[in-house]
Every structure is written in C-alpha cells, then in structure tokens.
Design a protein around this motif. Sequence first.
Motif, PDB file in Angstrom:
ATOM      1  N   GLY A   1       0.829  -1.197   0.000  1.00 22.69           N
ATOM      2  CA  GLY A   1       0.000   0.000   0.000  1.00 22.69           C
ATOM      3  C   GLY A   1       0.866   1.251   0.000  1.00 22.69           C
ATOM      4  O   GLY A   1       2.105   1.182  -0.035  1.00 22.69           O
ATOM      5  N   ASN A   2       0.244   2.415   0.052  1.00 20.07           N
ATOM      6  CA  ASN A   2       0.974   3.679   0.027  1.00 20.07           C
ATOM      7  C   ASN A   2       2.053   3.735   1.111  1.00 20.07           C
ATOM      8  O   ASN A   2       1.765   3.526   2.298  1.00 20.07           O
ATOM      9  CB  ASN A   2       0.014   4.854   0.216  1.00 20.07           C
ATOM     10  CG  ASN A   2      -0.460   5.403  -1.118  1.00 20.07           C
ATOM     11  OD1 ASN A   2      -0.046   4.945  -2.180  1.00 20.07           O
ATOM     12  ND2 ASN A   2      -1.343   6.397  -1.076  1.00 20.07           N
ATOM     13  N   GLU A   3       3.288   4.025   0.686  1.00 21.77           N
ATOM     14  CA  GLU A   3       4.453   4.196   1.559  1.00 21.77           C
ATOM     15  C   GLU A   3       4.808   2.939   2.340  1.00 21.77           C
ATOM     16  O   GLU A   3       5.574   3.007   3.317  1.00 21.77           O
ATOM     17  CB  GLU A   3       4.235   5.374   2.518  1.00 21.77           C
ATOM     18  CG  GLU A   3       4.017   6.700   1.776  1.00 21.77           C
ATOM     19  CD  GLU A   3       3.848   7.881   2.713  1.00 21.77           C
ATOM     20  OE1 GLU A   3       3.770   7.671   3.942  1.00 21.77           O
ATOM     21  OE2 GLU A   3       3.792   9.020   2.210  1.00 21.77           O
TER      22      GLU A   3
ATOM     23  N   GLU B   1       1.042   3.520 -10.558  1.00 22.94           N
ATOM     24  CA  GLU B   1       1.692   2.834  -9.451  1.00 22.94           C
ATOM     25  C   GLU B   1       3.191   2.774  -9.720  1.00 22.94           C
ATOM     26  O   GLU B   1       3.626   2.582 -10.852  1.00 22.94           O
ATOM     27  CB  GLU B   1       1.116   1.425  -9.254  1.00 22.94           C
ATOM     28  CG  GLU B   1      -0.341   1.435  -8.815  1.00 22.94           C
ATOM     29  CD  GLU B   1      -0.897   0.049  -8.527  1.00 22.94           C
ATOM     30  OE1 GLU B   1      -0.110  -0.923  -8.569  1.00 22.94           O
ATOM     31  OE2 GLU B   1      -2.103  -0.064  -8.265  1.00 22.94           O
TER      32      GLU B   1
ATOM     33  N   ASN C   1       6.604   1.190  -1.939  1.00 22.02           N
ATOM     34  CA  ASN C   1       5.609   1.930  -2.695  1.00 22.02           C
ATOM     35  C   ASN C   1       5.682   3.375  -2.207  1.00 22.02           C
ATOM     36  O   ASN C   1       5.283   3.671  -1.083  1.00 22.02           O
ATOM     37  CB  ASN C   1       4.208   1.344  -2.441  1.00 22.02           C
ATOM     38  CG  ASN C   1       3.098   2.161  -3.101  1.00 22.02           C
ATOM     39  OD1 ASN C   1       3.345   3.180  -3.736  1.00 22.02           O
ATOM     40  ND2 ASN C   1       1.868   1.710  -2.929  1.00 22.02           N
TER      41      ASN C   1
ATOM     42  N   GLY D   1       4.001   5.921  -2.763  1.00 19.74           N
ATOM     43  CA  GLY D   1       2.726   6.549  -2.454  1.00 19.74           C
ATOM     44  C   GLY D   1       2.292   7.606  -3.428  1.00 19.74           C
ATOM     45  O   GLY D   1       2.250   8.786  -3.092  1.00 19.74           O
TER      46      GLY D   1
ATOM     47  N   GLN E   1      -0.616   6.925  -5.321  1.00 21.23           N
ATOM     48  CA  GLN E   1      -1.999   6.589  -5.614  1.00 21.23           C
ATOM     49  C   GLN E   1      -2.964   7.424  -4.778  1.00 21.23           C
ATOM     50  O   GLN E   1      -2.655   7.832  -3.658  1.00 21.23           O
ATOM     51  CB  GLN E   1      -2.276   5.092  -5.340  1.00 21.23           C
ATOM     52  CG  GLN E   1      -1.414   4.138  -6.131  1.00 21.23           C
ATOM     53  CD  GLN E   1      -0.088   3.874  -5.448  1.00 21.23           C
ATOM     54  OE1 GLN E   1       0.149   4.345  -4.357  1.00 21.23           O
ATOM     55  NE2 GLN E   1       0.776   3.134  -6.110  1.00 21.23           N
ATOM     56  N   GLU E   2      -4.141   7.651  -5.327  1.00 20.29           N
ATOM     57  CA  GLU E   2      -5.188   8.333  -4.572  1.00 20.29           C
ATOM     58  C   GLU E   2      -5.750   7.415  -3.491  1.00 20.29           C
ATOM     59  O   GLU E   2      -6.081   7.863  -2.392  1.00 20.29           O
ATOM     60  CB  GLU E   2      -6.305   8.767  -5.524  1.00 20.29           C
ATOM     61  CG  GLU E   2      -5.871   9.805  -6.555  1.00 20.29           C
ATOM     62  CD  GLU E   2      -6.989  10.134  -7.530  1.00 20.29           C
ATOM     63  OE1 GLU E   2      -8.108   9.608  -7.329  1.00 20.29           O
ATOM     64  OE2 GLU E   2      -6.758  10.903  -8.478  1.00 20.29           O
TER      65      GLU E   2
ATOM     66  N   PRO F   1      -5.074   4.800  -0.757  1.00 22.87           N
ATOM     67  CA  PRO F   1      -3.909   4.323  -0.015  1.00 22.87           C
ATOM     68  C   PRO F   1      -3.760   2.808   0.003  1.00 22.87           C
ATOM     69  O   PRO F   1      -2.684   2.298   0.279  1.00 22.87           O
ATOM     70  CB  PRO F   1      -4.138   4.874   1.404  1.00 22.87           C
ATOM     71  CG  PRO F   1      -5.607   5.117   1.489  1.00 22.87           C
ATOM     72  CD  PRO F   1      -6.041   5.513   0.101  1.00 22.87           C
TER      73      PRO F   1
ATOM     74  N   GLY G   1      -1.683  -0.486  -4.677  1.00 22.94           N
ATOM     75  CA  GLY G   1      -0.234  -0.605  -4.741  1.00 22.94           C
ATOM     76  C   GLY G   1       0.169  -1.819  -5.542  1.00 22.94           C
ATOM     77  O   GLY G   1      -0.643  -2.709  -5.821  1.00 22.94           O
TER      78      GLY G   1
END
Length: 210
Positions: free
Chosen positions: A92-94, A123, A166, A168, A170-171, A173, A176
């Motif tokens: 996922g994000n970060e 992504e 990842n 981050g 993406q809108e 979270p 990914g």
Amino acid sequence: MARLLLLCVLFSMLLHSQAAAPARPRYLDGFLANGNFEQGPRPSNLKKTVIIGKYSLPKWEISGMVEYVSGGPQPDGFYFAIPRGAHAARLGNEATISQTINLKPGRVYSLTFAATRTCAQDEVLRVSASNKSSDLPIQTLYSSDGDTYAFAFVATSSRTKVTFQNPGVQEDPACGPLLDAIAIKEMPPLRYTKGKTPLQHITNTCIIIV
C-alpha cells in the motif's frame, strides 16, 4: 605386468588432472529467502489480508500497509493474477518490505522480480540496495503473470539491505503494486576478450549498473 603398469600410470594421471583442475567459482543465483512469498504469516498476524507486525512475514521486515494476498477473484471485485505460485505481497501507500542478505563487496548483482499493477491508477515501485535506488513505473494491469523487472547494483558491503517500497502516488492508499518471485544473481567478473576493446566487451555483456 606391463599392461597393469600402464593402467596404474593412466589412473594416476587421471587423479592428478582432476586434482589440478581449478575449482569453478560458485555464484549466488536463486530466490531470496521466501522470495516467492509461499511462506505466509501466522493467522494470528493477519487482519483479513493485512499483515500485522514488523517481522510477521517470514524472512522479511515490513512497514506500513503490506498485504498477503492469494491469486484469483478478490472481495472488492478485482482479480489478482499471481506471477509465481499462489501468493504475493501487495504494498500500500508508503509501505516497504526489506531483507538483509550476505554479498561480496565489489561484485555486481542483479535483482529480478515480477510486479503487476492492482488498481487503475499510476503505481510506482522503488527498489533500493547498496545506497542505490530506482523508481519503476508499473504498467501492467491484470496481466497473466506480471512484468519482470531487473535492478543491477554493486555491493558496497558484505551485509546489504534490499528494499522494495511503494512511494505513495496513488489516490487510494490501499492500492499498490503486487510483488512476487524476487531473485538475485551474482554476475561473473568481466573478462577481457582478445581483439575487442573494453567498451565492446562491456556492451556485449548487456549489464547496466545503477
């Protein structure tokens, strides 16, 4: 008697040639430990598909929202095609996953891995090792086996941390890249071939060092 003596001489020569032959160097080549993610977390360390705990994914260290997913239809209507085997990690994000491995300083190594996009958004997967990193845009969506990527680097120490992140963009979270089949290969040292310039030799090896 002469025939027996001849056989003894031939046998001795054979043993000597085998003993004198230089040992072929062994190069690192294969999956990282649990590089195909077929060893999963304990059920108590999973909240649905989200992994709970920094060291809950065997052989890996994780941070952020890392999911342990299986291939096939998903509850949210998506379909995950796992590149190798039945399971993969979704960042996922970060989120990051990393593993510290033993390498030979000064040697060139190539990381290969399969990755695929899981949402209809941009992504990116950031790969880092030995103070080098690269951001790779993940293009494939719903691929049958994902795209295969390679990342080459020179080991600067005997203990090297390999990290996938990842960053981050993406809108959503939870969106990914899906990551699987992480392997590493030690590249044999370059050798000069008579009649070729060093530049021609390096070009023919098709090695890119970042």
